[in-house]
Design an enzyme around this catalytic site. Structure first.
Site, short mmCIF file in Angstrom:
data_model
loop_
_atom_site.label_atom_id
_atom_site.label_comp_id
_atom_site.label_asym_id
_atom_site.label_seq_id
_atom_site.Cartn_x
_atom_site.Cartn_y
_atom_site.Cartn_z
N ASP A 107 57.46 23.39 -18.67
CA ASP A 107 57.77 24.81 -18.84
C ASP A 107 56.55 25.54 -19.40
O ASP A 107 55.52 24.94 -19.70
CB ASP A 107 58.97 24.94 -19.79
CG ASP A 107 59.81 26.18 -19.51
OD1 ASP A 107 59.30 27.13 -18.89
OD2 ASP A 107 60.98 26.20 -19.95
N ASP B 90 63.35 32.82 -15.06
CA ASP B 90 64.64 32.15 -14.83
C ASP B 90 65.59 33.03 -14.02
O ASP B 90 65.69 34.23 -14.26
CB ASP B 90 65.31 31.81 -16.16
CG ASP B 90 64.58 30.70 -16.90
OD1 ASP B 90 63.55 30.22 -16.39
OD2 ASP B 90 65.03 30.32 -17.99
#
Length: 316
Positions: free
Chosen positions: A130, A191
């Protein structure tokens, strides 16, 4: 360190804990997901990775190696990987290239080498890297290159290839020029939520990156929201169809233990999956929008046999 099998040149298929469980995970949750995939027909249609997202790590040992949460993962990660492997599936974990993960757990910054060695020891087949908070490398690809080096070493020692999924790359003329050299897949957007608006804005952003994708290297529009509250059954069918036509990784992100018949039918549609897993004509793995008018779109992927097309006709 290239993927050794033809199968791993196809978009990865599997499961990730985040969309449904967020931080509420433990080893039993993960085992239950593996059990479900192994028994509900998903394994037969190609789903193989069981991936843990954020919140599995609490701190680092004095030697710098990662320490899983001893309350949530009392058996340890190697035992969990062994369990997933015993089901004929593959095991993935999560980190961030920064010093903190998005949920403020220890990230990989300055620990890439020891983390790759630890994950190799555990038997990790897939790592999501991430991009969160805290200290970060000046160049994003520093961390990714260090992980690639570590996992290439692991592959040479074990013969087990580790998929590297990174965040982010959305510029075909910038990072798109080199991203495939350090990663197997890369997120292209922030996201995605379980809303129709979020799904459409995410998938539309894939189009400009289509030329970067190729067998073994994929644009990742984020994990599937099929089965989650916020989308009608029709919207979920469209969502799955679009992810399949663009050759996206297919990572289910719902409660597989209690999934409805509709959810399972959408996730396991063999024809849609066949289009997703096809390597495309001349390696063009990603389908694109070929027409857009009057609230409709046509998406097309030319398939590897040179004759067939995968087509999505979409009413917006």
């Amino acid at each position: 360190g290239s993927p050794p099998l033809v199968g791993s040149r196809r978009p990865p298929m599997g499961y990730n804990t985040w969309n449904f469980y967020h931080c509420n995970i433990d080893e039993n949750t993960v085992k239950a997901a593996a059990d479900a995939i192994a028994s509900n027909g998903m394994k037969e249609v190609g789903y193989e990775y069981v991936n843990i997202d954020d919140c599995w790590m609490v701190e680092r040992h004095p030697n710098g190696s990662a320490q899983p949460d001893p309350v949530r993962f009392p058996s340890g990660m190697k035992a969990l990987a062994d369990y997933v492997h015993s089901k004929g599936l593959k095991f993935g974990v999560y980190t961030s290239r920064t010093s903190l993960t998005c949920q403020k757990r220890p990230g990989a910054y300055l620990h890439e080498e020891i983390d790759a060695a630890t994950y190799c020891e555990w038997g990790v087949d897939y790592l999501k890297i991430d991009s969160c908070g805290g200290s970060d490398w000046k160049e994003a690809n520093t961390s990714w290159t260090l992980f690639k080096k570590g996992f290439d070493k692991c592959f040479n020692e074990t013969g087990r290839y580790t998929i590297k999924s990174v965040e982010h790359c959305s510029d075909p003329k910038g990072c798109g020029q080199w991203i495939a050299g350090v990663a197997d897949l890369w997120r292209t957007t922030r996201d995605m939520q379980a809303t129709w608006e979020s799904i459409m804005s995410t998938i539309h952003s894939q189009n400009k990156m289509a030329s970067v994708a190729r067998p073994g290297h994929f644009n990742d529009p984020d994990m599937l929201q099929v089965g989650n509250v916020g989308l009608s059954a029709t919207e979920q069918i469209a969502h799955m169809s679009l992810w399949c036509v663009v050759g996206a990784p297919l990572l289910a992100g719902t409660d597989l233990v209690h999934a409805s018949k509709t959810t399972m039918e959408i996730l396991s549609n063999p024809e849609a999956i066949a289009i997703n897993q096809d390597l495309g004509l001349d390696g063009a793995v990603q389908g694109v929008v070929v027409s857009s008018a009057n609230s409709t779109e046509v998406w097309r992927k030319r398939l590897s046999d040179g004759r067939s097309l995968g087509v999505v006709l979409l009413n917006l």
